[in-house]
Enzyme design. Structure first.
Site, PDB file in Angstrom:
ATOM      1  N   TRP A  40     -11.602 -15.606  61.592  1.00 37.48           N
ATOM      2  CA  TRP A  40     -11.863 -14.951  62.884  1.00 37.48           C
ATOM      3  C   TRP A  40     -11.118 -15.671  63.984  1.00 37.48           C
ATOM      4  O   TRP A  40     -10.588 -15.055  64.902  1.00 37.48           O
ATOM      5  CB  TRP A  40     -13.357 -14.885  63.169  1.00 37.48           C
ATOM      6  CG  TRP A  40     -14.094 -14.002  62.211  1.00 37.48           C
ATOM      7  CD1 TRP A  40     -15.059 -14.381  61.320  1.00 37.48           C
ATOM      8  CD2 TRP A  40     -13.921 -12.584  62.022  1.00 37.48           C
ATOM      9  NE1 TRP A  40     -15.487 -13.290  60.603  1.00 37.48           N
ATOM     10  CE2 TRP A  40     -14.822 -12.182  61.008  1.00 37.48           C
ATOM     11  CE3 TRP A  40     -13.099 -11.625  62.620  1.00 37.48           C
ATOM     12  CZ2 TRP A  40     -14.912 -10.852  60.575  1.00 37.48           C
ATOM     13  CZ3 TRP A  40     -13.191 -10.301  62.192  1.00 37.48           C
ATOM     14  CH2 TRP A  40     -14.091  -9.934  61.183  1.00 37.48           C
ATOM     15  N   ASP A  64     -16.230 -17.627  70.721  1.00 39.66           N
ATOM     16  CA  ASP A  64     -16.694 -16.522  69.883  1.00 39.66           C
ATOM     17  C   ASP A  64     -17.899 -17.050  69.121  1.00 39.66           C
ATOM     18  O   ASP A  64     -17.768 -17.836  68.188  1.00 39.66           O
ATOM     19  CB  ASP A  64     -15.582 -16.089  68.911  1.00 39.66           C
ATOM     20  CG  ASP A  64     -16.076 -15.067  67.888  1.00 39.66           C
ATOM     21  OD1 ASP A  64     -17.236 -14.607  67.987  1.00 39.66           O
ATOM     22  OD2 ASP A  64     -15.290 -14.727  66.984  1.00 39.66           O
ATOM     23  N   LYS A  69     -25.120  -9.877  63.915  1.00 39.87           N
ATOM     24  CA  LYS A  69     -25.545 -11.007  63.091  1.00 39.87           C
ATOM     25  C   LYS A  69     -26.857 -11.594  63.598  1.00 39.87           C
ATOM     26  O   LYS A  69     -27.828 -11.659  62.860  1.00 39.87           O
ATOM     27  CB  LYS A  69     -24.451 -12.067  63.036  1.00 39.87           C
ATOM     28  CG  LYS A  69     -23.343 -11.693  62.049  1.00 39.87           C
ATOM     29  CD  LYS A  69     -21.990 -11.620  62.651  1.00 39.87           C
ATOM     30  CE  LYS A  69     -20.978 -11.059  61.667  1.00 39.87           C
ATOM     31  NZ  LYS A  69     -19.629 -11.028  62.210  1.00 39.87           N
TER      32      LYS A  69
HETATM   33  C1  LIG Z   1     -18.355 -10.785  62.387  1.00 44.47           C
HETATM   34  C2  LIG Z   1     -17.502 -11.631  63.247  1.00 44.47           C
HETATM   35  C3  LIG Z   1     -16.490 -11.087  64.060  1.00 44.47           C
HETATM   36  C4  LIG Z   1     -16.155  -9.618  64.047  1.00 44.47           C
HETATM   37  O1  LIG Z   1     -16.999  -8.914  64.843  1.00 44.47           O
HETATM   38  P1  LIG Z   1     -16.821  -7.342  65.119  1.00 44.47           P
HETATM   39  O2  LIG Z   1     -18.010  -7.072  65.969  1.00 44.47           O
HETATM   40  O3  LIG Z   1     -16.838  -6.667  63.791  1.00 44.47           O
HETATM   41  O4  LIG Z   1     -15.532  -7.149  65.820  1.00 44.47           O
HETATM   42  C5  LIG Z   1     -15.790 -11.936  64.881  1.00 44.47           C
HETATM   43  N1  LIG Z   1     -16.031 -13.253  64.908  1.00 44.47           N
HETATM   44  C6  LIG Z   1     -16.978 -13.820  64.129  1.00 44.47           C
HETATM   45  C7  LIG Z   1     -17.209 -15.291  64.189  1.00 44.47           C
HETATM   46  C8  LIG Z   1     -17.733 -13.023  63.275  1.00 44.47           C
HETATM   47  O5  LIG Z   1     -18.673 -13.585  62.502  1.00 44.47           O
END
Ligand SMILES: *Cc1c(COP(=O)(O)O)cnc(C)c1O
Length: 360
Positions: free
Chosen positions: A103, A172, A196
């Site tokens: 990511w 993020d 999540k």
């Molecule tokens: C799941 C995840 C993403 C992707 O998220 P989307 O909402 O599908 O764009 C980005 N960064 C991390 C750390 C993730 O766990």
């Protein structure tokens, strides 16, 4: 109703049952309005109340200072990968990225379209199995971006990196937001796809400092500017009303668990038990370095792909879903976000022990 099973999905993921129960009650009529939660106008009084409560609960739970906006956007964390550099990186400037997983790489790749990118650190040399101890920042980065929890590789920062003075720290936090107390004032912006730790897919929480919003590029399309969303309380267009409602219920649930300190204690206990079992196991091995292990995603292997596959299919049959690891790590991954019940960890450990004694 069909019995619910142990859901170790990496996302969308298990939700607190009380949240699902309360949502169910409001599907046909939100309170006494006679209109279901999904059927209310986002401009109407009933939904505005839901919105205000959700925002206030996020602020309370997260300890979000008054000089930060709380935005509820769409497009997932993936759109933030692009919106961030679009707004704050210029062609001649450099943004620093801590490259600790897939990511993080995706976020970096989007930034490369808009300006220079400097990798302040990387753990690519060992398949992202650790969090680098230090960073080598560029001279004056426009911002510093990191991924607090690496969902795929099962690693997590213990504390925030310290960026050079004046460089906003951007995070993020999709897979560990609100899993432990955090000091928002250290950040320029934190963002997280909800699916999540916060609620259902379809909404992205963005916590962003006021002065940063002001600095954003002004000639972008309206939907891609933080200014637009801040000015319109995330209602420039129709927001994901149902997802926002559920985030509010999840915040109430976090409060009922003792807020972030209570949640953190629970998360440490849950992950601690599982890691303790895996540590002493002769069959299973944790893939992440001991000082970098995630409390949210526990990645482990047997070292034998056939045995991994046998374990995953036996686990599925026994009512443990979503344990197959991501293809870039292989083996197994147990995603045990805030809402994953402790009883499910105990059940998994019993199952691991039984599998090991039958197949060891
Ligand atoms: C799941 C995840 C993403 C992707 O998220 P989307 O909402 O599908 O764009 C980005 N960064 C991390 C750390 C993730 O766990």
């Amino acid at each position: 109703m069909t019995q619910r099973i142990w859901n170790f999905s990496a996302g969308p993921a298990v939700m607190p049952e009380v949240v699902l129960e309360e949502a169910r009650m409001n599907l046909l009529s939100l309170g006494t309005t006679g209109i279901g939660i999904m059927e209310h106008s986002h401009r109407g009084k009933a939904f505005l109340k839901v919105y205000e409560e959700t925002e206030a609960l996020c602020r309370e739970v997260g300890g979000i200072p008054a000089n930060y906006k709380v935005l509820f956007l769409q497009g997932g964390a993936s759109l933030q990968f692009a919106m961030l550099p679009m707004n704050f990186l210029t062609e001649s400037a450099t943004a620093d990225y801590l490259v600790t997983g897939s990511w993080a790489e995706k976020a970096r790749d989007e930034a490369q379209r808009f300006g220079n990118v400097h990798a302040a650190c990387s753990s690519a040399d060992k398949n992202f199995s650790y969090i680098p101890a230090g960073c080598d920042y560029s001279a004056a980065p426009a911002y510093v971006h990191f991924t607090s929890n690496n969902t795929i590789f099962g690693t997590q920062f213990r504390t925030e990196p310290t960026p050079p003075t004046d460089a906003p720290l951007i995070c993020d936090a999709s897979s560990d937001i609100f899993s432990r107390p955090l000091d928002i004032s250290k950040y320029g912006m934190i963002y997280a796809g909800a699916q999540k730790n916060l609620g259902p897919s379809g909404v992205t929480l963005v916590i962003i400092r006021d002065d940063l919003i002001e600095r954003g590029r002004k000639d972008l399309p309206a939907m891609l500017r933080y200014q637009t969303h801040a000015k319109n309380d995330s209602m420039y267009n129709t927001p994901p009303t149902f997802a926002i409602y559920i985030v509010g219920l999840v915040m109430k649930w976090i409060k009922s668990q003792g807020g972030l300190p209570g949640i953190a204690e629970r998360n440490e206990r849950k992950a601690g038990k599982l890691y303790a079992y895996l540590e002493q196991s002769r069959m299973f091995h944790v893939t992440a370095a001991p000082d970098s292990r995630s409390l949210m995603n526990v990645t482990f292997v047997t070292g034998n792909e056939e045995l991994d596959a046998k374990f995953c299919s036996a686990a599925t049959k026994a009512g443990f879903d979503g344990l197959k690891g991501h293809r870039s790590v292989g083996g197994m991954r147990a995603s045990i976000y805030n809402a994953f019940p402790e009883a499910g960890i105990d059940a998994l450990i019993d199952f691991l022990r039984a599998f090991e004694s039958e197949n060891g």
